[in-house]
Design a protein around this motif. Structure first.
Motif, PDB file in Angstrom:
ATOM      1  N   THR A   2      47.600  42.209  41.371  1.00  0.00           N
ATOM      2  CA  THR A   2      45.799  41.867  41.644  1.00  0.00           C
ATOM      3  C   THR A   2      45.024  41.098  41.325  1.00  0.00           C
ATOM      4  O   THR A   2      44.695  40.903  40.895  1.00  0.00           O
ATOM      5  CB  THR A   2      45.642  43.567  40.849  1.00  0.00           C
ATOM      6  N   LYS A   5      41.320  40.207  42.790  1.00  0.00           N
ATOM      7  CA  LYS A   5      41.096  41.245  42.340  1.00  0.00           C
ATOM      8  C   LYS A   5      39.639  40.074  42.115  1.00  0.00           C
ATOM      9  O   LYS A   5      38.472  40.821  42.131  1.00  0.00           O
ATOM     10  CB  LYS A   5      41.098  41.790  41.225  1.00  0.00           C
ATOM     11  N   LEU A  26      40.582  49.929  44.542  1.00  0.00           N
ATOM     12  CA  LEU A  26      40.174  48.258  44.482  1.00  0.00           C
ATOM     13  C   LEU A  26      39.714  48.501  43.445  1.00  0.00           C
ATOM     14  O   LEU A  26      39.832  47.774  42.728  1.00  0.00           O
ATOM     15  CB  LEU A  26      39.631  47.735  45.586  1.00  0.00           C
ATOM     16  N   ARG A  29      41.710  49.407  40.455  1.00  0.00           N
ATOM     17  CA  ARG A  29      42.472  48.504  40.101  1.00  0.00           C
ATOM     18  C   ARG A  29      41.921  47.153  39.283  1.00  0.00           C
ATOM     19  O   ARG A  29      42.710  46.339  39.637  1.00  0.00           O
ATOM     20  CB  ARG A  29      43.385  48.117  41.751  1.00  0.00           C
ATOM     21  N   ALA A  31      39.201  45.235  40.532  1.00  0.00           N
ATOM     22  CA  ALA A  31      38.176  44.669  41.901  1.00  0.00           C
ATOM     23  C   ALA A  31      36.353  44.450  41.425  1.00  0.00           C
ATOM     24  O   ALA A  31      36.666  45.353  41.135  1.00  0.00           O
ATOM     25  CB  ALA A  31      38.182  45.265  43.470  1.00  0.00           C
ATOM     26  N   LEU A 189      44.598  43.013  47.874  1.00  0.00           N
ATOM     27  CA  LEU A 189      44.663  42.342  46.122  1.00  0.00           C
ATOM     28  C   LEU A 189      45.818  41.454  45.799  1.00  0.00           C
ATOM     29  O   LEU A 189      45.632  40.470  45.172  1.00  0.00           O
ATOM     30  CB  LEU A 189      44.447  44.152  45.216  1.00  0.00           C
TER      31      LEU A 189
END
Length: 291
Positions: A2, A5, A26, A29, A31, A189
């Protein structure tokens, strides 16, 4: 994976099934600057409420693309479903490059080629060519046919007791839309450079095996019936399937017959962090939708 991010990450077609799944992944995770592009921003008020920036972005409207890609670092271009999608997607690629997008992720298909016999698959070839020529980094994700399509195909197969195809008995490695969307989000990402990946499920499944799964899960007998590409196209047309979609479905079957859909890769696990769901497990989990 990531590392990007905190970059500005754009998902086009965010109001569609795939786009919504990608945006959700997204956010899950971590972002922090997600932009959702759509032709109708009113459809994404729920995402706006979660802190996603919603922008009007229409591949048929140059002004909306210039504004939509502005300030974006990395973009996921989800392929459209339209008979002019080569024009649409080339325009989107040009707009993204002009806006300074640094990395593009694109949802392509297996074995893209310019041949007229490829049907709508040729659109993916020309879009890939445009991306490669745009001067930015990219991740081309050649998604195998979605397992979700077997849900839509189940109704007619169960009603008639016959599953028609033009795959010549070859297997195809179905991948769920959710797995493909998480893969695309993961590439947005973390992917770097200029790379191409096939996105597949864990193992190929033949249409005869699919017919057996329908029978097993519903108790209704279904037999696989092999056809030529021309016969299948005629049957889809008679069933009222739009020409563009019918040609694309037949092209997918003919490619499967040549073995292009029997490849197995670790792409889903590489970018999503989880193993891809097998078709049998997907159908079992969605048994109620089979009828």
């Amino acid at each position: 994976m990531t590392q990007f991010k905190d970059k500005t990450l754009l998902v086009t077609g965010a109001s569609g099934h795939f786009g919504r799944l990608a945006v959700a992944d997204l956010l899950e995770r971590g972002a922090t600057r997600v932009v959702a592009g759509t032709r109708d921003p009113s459809q994404l008020e729920d995402l706006a409420a979660r802190g996603v920036e919603v922008r009007r972005l229409d591949f048929d409207d140059a002004a909306s693309m210039a504004a939509g890609f502005a300030g974006v670092d990395r973009a996921l271009i989800i392929s459209t479903v339209a008979d002019n999608r080569t024009v649409q997607q080339r325009a989107a690629v040009a707009a993204a490059a002009a806006a300074g997008v640094q990395h593009m992720v694109y949802t392509s298909a297996p074995n893209p080629r310019p041949n007229a016999s490829g049907g709508g698959i040729a659109d993916h070839f020309w879009t890939e060519q445009a991306i490669a020529a745009a001067g930015l980094d990219f991740t081309l994700l050649r998604n195998n046919i979605y397992a979700d399509m077997t849900i839509f195909g189940a109704a007619s197969a169960l009603a008639s007791g016959q599953l028609f195809d033009a795959t010549a008995g070859a297997g195809r490695n179905y991948v769920t839309r959710a797995d493909a969307a998480r893969t695309a989000a993961g590439a947005l990402l973390g992917a770097t450079g200029k790379e191409v990946y096939d996105v597949t499920g864990p193992a190929p499944v033949t249409q005869e095996e699919l017919a057996a799964l329908y029978t097993q899960l519903t108790g209704k007998p279904v037999a696989r019936v092999g056809l030529s590409g021309e016969q299948l196209l005629g049957g889809l047309a008679a069933a009222g399937v739009p020409s563009f979609m019918a040609q694309l479905l037949v092209a997918f079957d003919l490619d499967a017959a040549e073995g292009y859909h029997a490849v197995s890769t670790n792409t889903v696990e590489r970018f999503s962090g989880r193993k891809p769901q097998a078709l049998a497990d997907f159908l079992a989990a969605n048994r109620a939708a089979l009828g």
